[in-house]
Write a protein that holds these residues in place. Structure first.
Motif, PDB file in Angstrom:
ATOM      1  N   GLY A  90       0.787  -1.221   0.000  1.00 56.49           N
ATOM      2  CA  GLY A  90       0.000   0.000   0.000  1.00 56.49           C
ATOM      3  C   GLY A  90       0.822   1.275   0.000  1.00 56.49           C
ATOM      4  O   GLY A  90       2.038   1.267  -0.181  1.00 56.49           O
ATOM      5  N   THR A  91       0.114   2.349   0.216  1.00 59.55           N
ATOM      6  CA  THR A  91       0.692   3.687   0.226  1.00 59.55           C
ATOM      7  C   THR A  91       0.903   4.136   1.661  1.00 59.55           C
ATOM      8  O   THR A  91       0.056   3.912   2.518  1.00 59.55           O
ATOM      9  N   THR A  92       2.028   4.764   1.902  1.00 56.65           N
ATOM     10  CA  THR A  92       2.391   5.221   3.234  1.00 56.65           C
ATOM     11  C   THR A  92       2.555   6.739   3.227  1.00 56.65           C
ATOM     12  O   THR A  92       3.218   7.279   2.348  1.00 56.65           O
ATOM     13  N   GLU A  93       1.919   7.416   4.178  1.00 60.18           N
ATOM     14  CA  GLU A  93       2.096   8.862   4.331  1.00 60.18           C
ATOM     15  C   GLU A  93       3.206   9.132   5.326  1.00 60.18           C
ATOM     16  O   GLU A  93       3.326   8.443   6.344  1.00 60.18           O
ATOM     17  N   ILE A  94       3.989  10.169   5.023  1.00 61.63           N
ATOM     18  CA  ILE A  94       5.059  10.599   5.909  1.00 61.63           C
ATOM     19  C   ILE A  94       4.816  12.073   6.190  1.00 61.63           C
ATOM     20  O   ILE A  94       4.740  12.880   5.269  1.00 61.63           O
ATOM     21  N   ILE A  95       4.661  12.414   7.466  1.00 56.78           N
ATOM     22  CA  ILE A  95       4.221  13.743   7.873  1.00 56.78           C
ATOM     23  C   ILE A  95       5.308  14.416   8.694  1.00 56.78           C
ATOM     24  O   ILE A  95       5.856  13.819   9.620  1.00 56.78           O
ATOM     25  N   GLY A  96       5.619  15.650   8.350  1.00 56.29           N
ATOM     26  CA  GLY A  96       6.564  16.448   9.111  1.00 56.29           C
ATOM     27  C   GLY A  96       5.873  17.664   9.694  1.00 56.29           C
ATOM     28  O   GLY A  96       5.084  18.314   9.000  1.00 56.29           O
ATOM     29  N   GLU A  97       6.147  17.966  10.963  1.00 56.10           N
ATOM     30  CA  GLU A  97       5.530  19.122  11.629  1.00 56.10           C
ATOM     31  C   GLU A  97       6.549  19.861  12.485  1.00 56.10           C
ATOM     32  O   GLU A  97       7.348  19.243  13.188  1.00 56.10           O
ATOM     33  N   LEU A  98       6.462  21.166  12.422  1.00 53.13           N
ATOM     34  CA  LEU A  98       7.313  22.028  13.229  1.00 53.13           C
ATOM     35  C   LEU A  98       6.887  21.968  14.689  1.00 53.13           C
ATOM     36  O   LEU A  98       5.704  22.066  15.003  1.00 53.13           O
ATOM     37  N   ILE A  99       7.859  21.810  15.572  1.00 57.11           N
ATOM     38  CA  ILE A  99       7.615  21.863  17.018  1.00 57.11           C
ATOM     39  C   ILE A  99       8.071  23.206  17.576  1.00 57.11           C
ATOM     40  O   ILE A  99       7.368  23.847  18.340  1.00 57.11           O
ATOM     41  N   HIS A 100       9.293  23.631  17.170  1.00 59.50           N
ATOM     42  CA  HIS A 100       9.873  24.860  17.710  1.00 59.50           C
ATOM     43  C   HIS A 100      10.868  25.420  16.709  1.00 59.50           C
ATOM     44  O   HIS A 100      11.574  24.670  16.037  1.00 59.50           O
ATOM     45  N   ARG A 101      10.925  26.742  16.652  1.00 54.61           N
ATOM     46  CA  ARG A 101      11.895  27.390  15.781  1.00 54.61           C
ATOM     47  C   ARG A 101      12.623  28.490  16.543  1.00 54.61           C
ATOM     48  O   ARG A 101      12.020  29.250  17.298  1.00 54.61           O
ATOM     49  N   SER A 102      13.949  28.576  16.325  1.00 57.69           N
ATOM     50  CA  SER A 102      14.734  29.710  16.810  1.00 57.69           C
ATOM     51  C   SER A 102      15.311  30.400  15.578  1.00 57.69           C
ATOM     52  O   SER A 102      14.962  30.070  14.447  1.00 57.69           O
ATOM     53  N   ASP A 103      16.223  31.329  15.761  1.00 53.96           N
ATOM     54  CA  ASP A 103      16.807  32.038  14.623  1.00 53.96           C
ATOM     55  C   ASP A 103      17.573  31.108  13.684  1.00 53.96           C
ATOM     56  O   ASP A 103      17.558  31.301  12.469  1.00 53.96           O
ATOM     57  N   HIS A 104      18.256  30.103  14.240  1.00 59.99           N
ATOM     58  CA  HIS A 104      19.147  29.278  13.427  1.00 59.99           C
ATOM     59  C   HIS A 104      18.813  27.796  13.410  1.00 59.99           C
ATOM     60  O   HIS A 104      19.464  27.036  12.687  1.00 59.99           O
ATOM     61  N   THR A 105      17.833  27.370  14.199  1.00 60.16           N
ATOM     62  CA  THR A 105      17.483  25.953  14.229  1.00 60.16           C
ATOM     63  C   THR A 105      15.968  25.767  14.274  1.00 60.16           C
ATOM     64  O   THR A 105      15.226  26.678  14.655  1.00 60.16           O
ATOM     65  N   ALA A 106      15.556  24.572  13.889  1.00 59.30           N
ATOM     66  CA  ALA A 106      14.147  24.176  14.010  1.00 59.30           C
ATOM     67  C   ALA A 106      14.112  22.754  14.544  1.00 59.30           C
ATOM     68  O   ALA A 106      14.949  21.921  14.173  1.00 59.30           O
ATOM     69  N   ILE A 107      13.170  22.495  15.430  1.00 57.26           N
ATOM     70  CA  ILE A 107      12.944  21.147  15.940  1.00 57.26           C
ATOM     71  C   ILE A 107      11.627  20.675  15.335  1.00 57.26           C
ATOM     72  O   ILE A 107      10.616  21.389  15.368  1.00 57.26           O
ATOM     73  N   LEU A 108      11.667  19.479  14.762  1.00 56.61           N
ATOM     74  CA  LEU A 108      10.500  18.947  14.076  1.00 56.61           C
ATOM     75  C   LEU A 108      10.202  17.538  14.538  1.00 56.61           C
ATOM     76  O   LEU A 108      11.063  16.861  15.096  1.00 56.61           O
ATOM     77  N   ASN A 109       8.963  17.112  14.292  1.00 55.65           N
ATOM     78  CA  ASN A 109       8.655  15.707  14.471  1.00 55.65           C
ATOM     79  C   ASN A 109       8.140  15.159  13.164  1.00 55.65           C
ATOM     80  O   ASN A 109       7.663  15.897  12.304  1.00 55.65           O
ATOM     81  N   GLY A 110       8.293  13.882  13.014  1.00 53.57           N
ATOM     82  CA  GLY A 110       7.814  13.209  11.821  1.00 53.57           C
ATOM     83  C   GLY A 110       7.135  11.921  12.219  1.00 53.57           C
ATOM     84  O   GLY A 110       7.464  11.327  13.244  1.00 53.57           O
ATOM     85  N   LYS A 111       6.162  11.533  11.408  1.00 56.53           N
ATOM     86  CA  LYS A 111       5.538  10.242  11.644  1.00 56.53           C
ATOM     87  C   LYS A 111       5.183   9.607  10.317  1.00 56.53           C
ATOM     88  O   LYS A 111       4.952  10.290   9.320  1.00 56.53           O
ATOM     89  N   VAL A 112       5.165   8.289  10.331  1.00 52.17           N
ATOM     90  CA  VAL A 112       4.867   7.494   9.153  1.00 52.17           C
ATOM     91  C   VAL A 112       3.607   6.696   9.467  1.00 52.17           C
ATOM     92  O   VAL A 112       3.551   5.994  10.478  1.00 52.17           O
ATOM     93  N   ILE A 113       2.618   6.834   8.584  1.00 54.93           N
ATOM     94  CA  ILE A 113       1.322   6.193   8.780  1.00 54.93           C
ATOM     95  C   ILE A 113       1.000   5.367   7.538  1.00 54.93           C
ATOM     96  O   ILE A 113       1.076   5.879   6.418  1.00 54.93           O
ATOM     97  N   ASP A 114       0.588   4.105   7.726  1.00 51.77           N
ATOM     98  CA  ASP A 114       0.212   3.307   6.552  1.00 51.77           C
ATOM     99  C   ASP A 114      -1.219   3.626   6.130  1.00 51.77           C
ATOM    100  O   ASP A 114      -1.916   4.407   6.794  1.00 51.77           O
ATOM    101  N   ASP A 115      -1.664   3.028   5.028  1.00 51.88           N
ATOM    102  CA  ASP A 115      -2.990   3.369   4.511  1.00 51.88           C
ATOM    103  C   ASP A 115      -4.140   2.769   5.319  1.00 51.88           C
ATOM    104  O   ASP A 115      -5.307   3.003   5.021  1.00 51.88           O
TER     105      ASP A 115
END
Length: 131
Positions: A90-115
């Motif tokens: 099947g098809t798998t979705e991969i999702i990225g989301e911003l958690i926190h941002r500063s001037d020079h860095t960003a912290i993100l989370n990602g998750k992988v979900i099947d169909d």
């Protein structure tokens, strides 16, 4: 609302993105969704979607998400992935989301979900942002 068409085009035209077969589904400020169709040529010896493909997808989706913040470039500083399930078809979705941002860095989370809606893997990462 920001227009991300050139950003989408940039990633969709990259050799690695095309070679693996990722597709952009949704791109907005601080959140991106891509997908991948499980195929034999990106599977492991047990005919599951290869973990390296999953990790690459997480890195890419969080990288694109970092770029939605209006920076010219972003690079992965740190990334941790936890696998909790496997993809056999099947098809798998991969999702990225911003958690926190500063001037020079960003912290993100990602998750992988099947169909079927099952969580396959999740990740956190820190990206260096370049103005």
């Amino acid at each position: 609302m920001m227009n991300f068409s050139s950003l989408i085009h940039e990633f969709e035209q990259s050799n690695f993105f095309k070679y693996i077969g990722f597709e952009c589904v949704s791109v907005e400020y601080g959140k991106v969704i891509i997908q991948i169709q499980k195929r034999p040529d990106i599977s492991n010896l047990k005919d599951m979607l290869h973990g390296g493909v999953i990790m690459s997808g997480l890195d890419i989706v969080m990288g694109i998400t970092s770029r939605t913040l209006g920076v010219k470039a972003a690079s992965t500083i740190q990334m941790e992935v936890k696998f909790v399930n496997s993809v056999f078809e099947g098809t798998t979705e991969i999702i990225g989301e911003l958690i926190h941002r500063s001037d020079h860095t960003a912290i993100l989370n990602g998750k992988v979900i099947d169909d079927q809606g099952n969580l396959i893997a999740y990740s956190t990462a820190t990206f260096r942002l370049y103005s």
